[in-house]
Design a protein around this motif. Structure first.
Motif, PDB file in Angstrom:
ATOM      1  N   ILE A 175      42.956  28.940  38.803  1.00 27.36           N
ATOM      2  CA  ILE A 175      43.122  28.991  37.336  1.00 27.36           C
ATOM      3  C   ILE A 175      43.545  30.388  36.900  1.00 27.36           C
ATOM      4  O   ILE A 175      42.889  31.379  37.220  1.00 27.36           O
ATOM      5  N   ASP A 176      44.678  30.439  36.210  1.00 21.25           N
ATOM      6  CA  ASP A 176      45.203  31.680  35.639  1.00 21.25           C
ATOM      7  C   ASP A 176      45.230  31.449  34.136  1.00 21.25           C
ATOM      8  O   ASP A 176      46.065  30.683  33.633  1.00 21.25           O
ATOM      9  N   ALA A 177      44.281  32.052  33.423  1.00 19.33           N
ATOM     10  CA  ALA A 177      44.141  31.757  31.999  1.00 19.33           C
ATOM     11  C   ALA A 177      43.591  32.973  31.272  1.00 19.33           C
ATOM     12  O   ALA A 177      42.767  33.712  31.817  1.00 19.33           O
ATOM     13  N   ILE A 180      43.894  36.380  42.862  1.00 16.48           N
ATOM     14  CA  ILE A 180      42.752  36.966  42.146  1.00 16.48           C
ATOM     15  C   ILE A 180      43.354  38.011  41.219  1.00 16.48           C
ATOM     16  O   ILE A 180      44.077  38.906  41.686  1.00 16.48           O
ATOM     17  N   GLU A 181      43.048  37.920  39.934  1.00 19.44           N
ATOM     18  CA  GLU A 181      43.696  38.801  38.957  1.00 19.44           C
ATOM     19  C   GLU A 181      42.682  39.364  37.964  1.00 19.44           C
ATOM     20  O   GLU A 181      41.968  38.613  37.296  1.00 19.44           O
ATOM     21  N   ASP A 182      42.645  40.691  37.896  1.00 16.64           N
ATOM     22  CA  ASP A 182      41.786  41.392  36.931  1.00 16.64           C
ATOM     23  C   ASP A 182      42.633  42.278  36.026  1.00 16.64           C
ATOM     24  O   ASP A 182      43.760  42.644  36.372  1.00 16.64           O
ATOM     25  N   PRO A 208      47.168  33.580  24.863  1.00 17.26           N
ATOM     26  CA  PRO A 208      48.353  34.435  25.036  1.00 17.26           C
ATOM     27  C   PRO A 208      49.437  33.821  25.903  1.00 17.26           C
ATOM     28  O   PRO A 208      50.589  34.222  25.823  1.00 17.26           O
ATOM     29  N   TYR A 209      49.091  32.854  26.734  1.00 11.41           N
ATOM     30  CA  TYR A 209      50.093  32.126  27.534  1.00 11.41           C
ATOM     31  C   TYR A 209      49.478  30.791  27.916  1.00 11.41           C
ATOM     32  O   TYR A 209      48.264  30.610  27.832  1.00 11.41           O
ATOM     33  N   ARG A 210      50.346  29.860  28.338  1.00 13.57           N
ATOM     34  CA  ARG A 210      49.888  28.528  28.745  1.00 13.57           C
ATOM     35  C   ARG A 210      48.944  28.630  29.931  1.00 13.57           C
ATOM     36  O   ARG A 210      49.263  29.296  30.926  1.00 13.57           O
ATOM     37  N   ALA A 244      44.179  38.876  27.363  1.00 13.34           N
ATOM     38  CA  ALA A 244      43.594  38.951  28.710  1.00 13.34           C
ATOM     39  C   ALA A 244      44.452  38.078  29.611  1.00 13.34           C
ATOM     40  O   ALA A 244      45.082  37.122  29.142  1.00 13.34           O
ATOM     41  N   ASP A 245      44.462  38.374  30.893  1.00 14.39           N
ATOM     42  CA  ASP A 245      45.280  37.643  31.876  1.00 14.39           C
ATOM     43  C   ASP A 245      44.502  37.638  33.192  1.00 14.39           C
ATOM     44  O   ASP A 245      44.541  38.619  33.931  1.00 14.39           O
ATOM     45  N   ILE A 246      43.773  36.549  33.428  1.00 13.14           N
ATOM     46  CA  ILE A 246      42.778  36.538  34.514  1.00 13.14           C
ATOM     47  C   ILE A 246      43.023  35.343  35.440  1.00 13.14           C
ATOM     48  O   ILE A 246      43.267  34.231  34.955  1.00 13.14           O
ATOM     49  N   THR A 247      42.921  35.559  36.733  1.00 17.89           N
ATOM     50  CA  THR A 247      43.044  34.454  37.695  1.00 17.89           C
ATOM     51  C   THR A 247      41.846  34.436  38.631  1.00 17.89           C
ATOM     52  O   THR A 247      41.405  35.496  39.117  1.00 17.89           O
ATOM     53  N   ARG A 248      41.354  33.248  38.882  1.00 17.22           N
ATOM     54  CA  ARG A 248      40.303  33.037  39.877  1.00 17.22           C
ATOM     55  C   ARG A 248      40.680  31.829  40.733  1.00 17.22           C
ATOM     56  O   ARG A 248      41.393  30.927  40.274  1.00 17.22           O
ATOM     57  N   ILE A 301      45.940  43.572  38.224  1.00 19.66           N
ATOM     58  CA  ILE A 301      46.023  43.686  39.688  1.00 19.66           C
ATOM     59  C   ILE A 301      45.808  42.273  40.203  1.00 19.66           C
ATOM     60  O   ILE A 301      44.718  41.713  40.043  1.00 19.66           O
ATOM     61  N   GLU A 302      46.889  41.686  40.760  1.00 18.24           N
ATOM     62  CA  GLU A 302      46.852  40.247  41.043  1.00 18.24           C
ATOM     63  C   GLU A 302      47.534  39.871  42.362  1.00 18.24           C
ATOM     64  O   GLU A 302      48.536  39.152  42.354  1.00 18.24           O
ATOM     65  N   PRO A 303      46.973  40.334  43.479  1.00 19.91           N
ATOM     66  CA  PRO A 303      47.553  39.921  44.754  1.00 19.91           C
ATOM     67  C   PRO A 303      47.318  38.427  44.988  1.00 19.91           C
ATOM     68  O   PRO A 303      46.374  37.850  44.443  1.00 19.91           O
TER      69      PRO A 303
HETATM   70 MN    MN Z   1      47.913  35.676  35.189  1.00 18.86          MN
END
Ligand code: MN
Ligand code: GLY
Ligand code: MN
Length: 436
Positions: free
Chosen positions: A238-240, A412-414, A206-208, A249-253, A373-375
């Motif tokens: 990593i935001d993928a 961190i993004e969920d 969905p995004y790079r 999906a849009d997830i960051t760890r 939610i991605e602070p």
């Molecule tokens: Mn993201």
């Protein structure tokens, strides 16, 4: 597809209901929804990657270039499935998924064949206007488009199942990415391992992918993929995401190699993130939650010794914006930053809080809204320089900042659903399922 309460059938009913409501009094009989086509590169015979029209994906799980949907409330939806005679490319195979029983489907070989199969009526067109459908419909009339976009925020059960699947696919990629980073791979290696684990090509995501080691974690949308691994990588952001039937999906760890102060900051932010996610409930004003996030981050900065003041002063002085310069989250769905995040129910916009120009969501959450939610907390040169040059200078502990600076930043993004019974965190759920 048996049973009247099947999620996809119920989804189509809901889309039809929304269309009827938004068309009321407009004189339109229905909508034409093109899948779209990939645009040509300037002076070339190659195309840019194909990004299907999100409206098409909302109705139909398979979006092939050149296809067209015709919806007329009161009739079964009609799919004009484009299958050109073409020996340069593989034409799409006629769809056979369980969803096809809800549709009238006609295979068409050309634009003129498709045009002659459109029943007579007054239509609007939802999507990018192109020459194929010229003269048949009014493109994206403002009031109706806004009405439909506003309603897109609340997801049907079918949409939630697509978003859950997208989170599950992305979580597989995240596990492979962490493994590759820990095993000594470069940013590029991590990217390849991610795509392989998700089972999606770069242009199907969905995004790079944002894959940043060390200082690259301080670049919010870091876009390069270093081929060389640095000798000692300390941290990895990593935001993928991943796609499922057009939903994202849009997830960051963020991962840390050592167990020092930055690692403690990552753990503390993770706990804060989960507390914030617990407020994703119908009736929650997202502007208020964004401001709560600033207070919480002010508290974290104070506890980590990065600032020499309390949480409130950190917020009031603008210091939290030095470290957390983006919005807490956004609507998620067919698009990563889904439409109508600042839309008011009756038209117009809900303004962002002053000093927060990058907040993408100002609405009050409704049941079925899916948000990120991605602070984050970052050490960004440009923003640190600005703070050093004004009254914020004395509020920041520059030695502590210097010690954490090489780690770049943490986010961190969920992906979380607002439900009356409480939040459903699609991302944590996906990681848990993979652990089992
Ligand atoms: Mn993201
Ligand atoms: N991946 C872009 C964002 O988190 O909004
Ligand atoms: Mn996001």
């Amino acid at each position: 597809m048996k049973g009247s309460n099947h999620p996809y059938r119920a989804h189509l009913h809901e889309l039809t209901r929304r269309l009827e409501a938004c068309l009321e009094g407009s004189g339109f009989n229905g909508a034409l929804i093109p899948a779209g086509r990939p645009p040509l590169v300037f002076r070339d015979d190659l195309h840019y990657p194909y990004r299907p029209n999100p409206w098409f994906c909302q109705w139909c799980p398979e979006a092939h270039p050149g296809s067209l949907i015709v919806v007329r409330p009161g009739n079964r939806p009609l799919l004009l499935f484009r299958q050109e005679d073409d020996y340069w490319h593989m034409p799409p195979i006629e769809p056979s998924g369980p969803w096809v029983s809800e549709w009238d489907i006609r295979v068409v070989r050309s634009t003129s064949e498709a045009r002659s199969d459109i029943p007579a009526g007054r239509y609007l067109l939802l999507g990018e206007p192109d020459a194929d459908w010229e003269g048949l419909a009014e493109a994206n009339p403002t009031g109706i488009t806004q009405c439909l976009e506003y309603l897109r925020a609340s997801k049907t059960a079918y949409e939630l199942s697509c978003l859950a699947e997208a989170s599950l696919r992305a979580a597989r990629g995240h596990l492979a990415a962490e493994h590759t980073w820990r095993g000594g791979g470069s940013e590029f290696d991590v990217h390849l391992a991610y795509c392989a684990a998700v089972g999606q090509r770069d242009d199907e995501l969905p995004y790079r992918n944002i894959i940043g080691f060390d200082r690259h974690g301080a670049v919010l949308h870091y876009q390069h993929l270093e081929r060389e691994r640095p000798p000692h990588s300390r941290s990895f952001l990593i935001d993928a995401g991943a796609s499922a039937a057009g939903y994202a999906a849009d997830i960051t760890r963020t991962w840390v190699a050592d167990s020092g102060d930055f690692s403690a900051l990552v753990r503390a932010l993770d706990a804060t993130q989960q507390r914030l996610a617990d407020n994703v409930r119908p009736g929650q004003d997202f502007r208020t939650l964004h401001c709560t996030a600033h207070l919480e981050i002010g508290q974290l900065l104070a506890e980590a010794g990065l600032v020499r003041c309390g949480a409130e002063e950190a917020v009031d002085s603008g210091v939290t914006r030095t470290f957390f310069p983006h919005g807490l989250g956004h609507l998620l769905g067919l698009q990563v930053h889904d439409v109508a995040g600042t839309a008011a129910a009756g038209g117009g916009d809900i303004p962002r809080p002053e000093g927060h120009p990058f907040l993408r969501l100002t609405r009050t959450l409704e049941a079925g809204c899916v948000v990120t939610i991605e602070p984050g907390i970052y050490f960004i040169d440009m923003l640190l320089d600005e703070a050093r040059a004004d009254g914020r200078r004395r509020l920041i502990d520059w030695d502590r900042v210097g010690a954490m600076y090489p780690y770049g930043g943490v986010r961190i993004e969920d992906n979380v659903v607002a439900l009356p019974e409480g939040p459903r965190n699609l991302t944590r759920e996906a990681f848990l399922a993979l652990e089992a």
